[in-house]
Design a protein around this motif. Sequence first.
Motif, PDB file in Angstrom:
ATOM      1  N   ARG A   5       0.824  -1.200   0.000  1.00 28.62           N
ATOM      2  CA  ARG A   5       0.000   0.000   0.000  1.00 28.62           C
ATOM      3  C   ARG A   5       0.866   1.262   0.000  1.00 28.62           C
ATOM      4  NH1 ARG A   5      -5.083  -1.602   0.752  1.00 28.62           N
ATOM      5  NH2 ARG A   5      -5.455  -3.538   1.860  1.00 28.62           N
ATOM      6  N   ASN A 277     -13.126   3.777   0.173  1.00 28.38           N
ATOM      7  CA  ASN A 277     -11.878   3.472   0.878  1.00 28.38           C
ATOM      8  C   ASN A 277     -12.145   2.427   1.960  1.00 28.38           C
ATOM      9  OD1 ASN A 277      -9.524   3.484   2.441  1.00 28.38           O
ATOM     10  ND2 ASN A 277      -9.155   5.654   2.032  1.00 28.38           N
ATOM     11  N   GLU A 279      -9.979   0.837   3.745  1.00 30.59           N
ATOM     12  CA  GLU A 279      -8.902   0.706   4.725  1.00 30.59           C
ATOM     13  C   GLU A 279      -9.032   1.665   5.889  1.00 30.59           C
ATOM     14  OE1 GLU A 279      -4.237  -0.186   4.235  1.00 30.59           O
ATOM     15  OE2 GLU A 279      -4.839   1.795   3.529  1.00 30.59           O
ATOM     16  N   GLY A 395      -5.052   6.525  -0.845  1.00 28.28           N
ATOM     17  CA  GLY A 395      -6.199   6.361   0.047  1.00 28.28           C
ATOM     18  C   GLY A 395      -6.549   7.599   0.835  1.00 28.28           C
ATOM     19  N   GLN A 431      -8.263   0.386  -1.855  1.00 33.10           N
ATOM     20  CA  GLN A 431      -7.408  -0.185  -0.812  1.00 33.10           C
ATOM     21  C   GLN A 431      -7.908  -1.560  -0.369  1.00 33.10           C
ATOM     22  OE1 GLN A 431      -4.671   2.039  -0.077  1.00 33.10           O
ATOM     23  NE2 GLN A 431      -5.721   3.083  -1.741  1.00 33.10           N
TER      24      GLN A 431
END
Length: 507
Positions: A5, A277, A279, A395, A431
């Motif tokens: 990431r 998103n 995450e 992100g 993500q």
Amino acid sequence: MLTPRLHRAALPLAATALLATAACTSSGGSGSSGGSDGNQRLKAALAFPPAQAMSPYGDDAVTLSRLAVVEGLTRLDKNGEAKPALATVWKREGDRAWEFTVRGNTVFQDGSTLDAAAVARSLTAAQKASPKPRVLSDTTLTATAEGADTVRITTKDAEPLLPQRLANPSLSILSAAAYEGGGKVNPAGHATGPFTLAKVNGAVSAALERNDTYWGSKAKAPGVDVKFVADGTARANALRTEDVDIAEYVPISQASLLGDGLVHEFPSARTNGLSLNTERGVFADPAMRAAAREAIDSGTLVDGVYEGRADTAKGLLGPGVPWAADLRTAPTGRAKAAAPAEVKQTPQIVLATYTNRPELPEAATVVQQQLEKRGFTVKQVVRDYAQMEADALAGKYDAFIQARNTLLDTADPVSYLASDFTCDGSFNITQLCAKPVDTAVDKAAALADTDARHRAEMTAEAAILGSDALVPLVHERFVQGYDETRVQGVALDPMERTLITADTRIG
């Protein structure tokens, strides 16, 4: 050590500064319209300015392909099948190895010779690039020259789609001089296509000159003068006033004003979606993602924003992938949506999109209204795509509306599924990192049989839709602009890899 990431988040975004200080010229000419054939030069308005200094490893590679500057070992026909380009023949040796025969009597635009060593060097550079090109997000290539005209390519895992993969613009073959920029790759004057990139004027314009040493049919136009015009209405006005001959991605709002003689609509493999998103932030909660999905009304977007020139979203893969509808299965593993009272207690979310596709900001406003009706508090961020890509990949937004061609990478959606939705995917704006998704995508990627792979891809689609990481909004239709009585040979390509070709000309 960077995690996958963090590695994706390191994508460079200083495109304008890089281009302004590194405008490139070759011996092809200055790009002016003078001379005996100056009035035959093509003039084109493109929607997306260079985002990565014309690097072949990002979206700029598609621009170079659409302008007929770069080529790979293979090309794709209208059915997505691999055909000869810089390789004339190839054969598979076992599951993980292929041999390609390099086209003979071919030179780069700088006069150096195309050979197996040049091919191996370009493919190795792409494999080592950081960030990695999306087309390589789910595979590892090792290319070795075996003599002057044979390249052996091995992959970490079985790779039945390697010939299609090698047609991707990010795997274009460039001469040795392209790699002499201290880590930056410069395709200007170092590719093999029918047009040479002769000059780049920052994020404003570029000039192409005919490559008179091209191995195939010579370009019929002496050159192309390109303007990068992010504003869709401005592109349409330039076409209307004949300031340009070709304007890509004409806004829906301008299509009826231009008339049928200037507007050419055709199906695409592009799905416009709302990436959530998974995450961090509000949408890390699957219940909140499900609530967002339930809030979206695709039909309202089709009728109100796209004036009927789009199709209601059915999944990740739309009408431009004609086999998908018959194989589609219901999403798997979906969470129960949060109640409106729960939604109202969440922090403000940031909804982002970009101006380069004029319908997207309008779509974002409608989506914002639909989300707010569900109880979300929404703040919009709308800028040029070049200013947003790195933040989206890192992100930094809660939700991001993008238009994505699902066949762009390999003409088969498996690469799109891998790059956008797997744990190590290099274009994973959502993500998302979910074992069921990775397992399903890996299974599809390993299948050589086309029908079996398609079924496996729809299983992967069901898992992705079940996560609510991406909410499909609409399936786009492309609208390209040119006067068909004046301009011939414009490519209307659902995969978006071609626009101007050697055959594109005035008259």
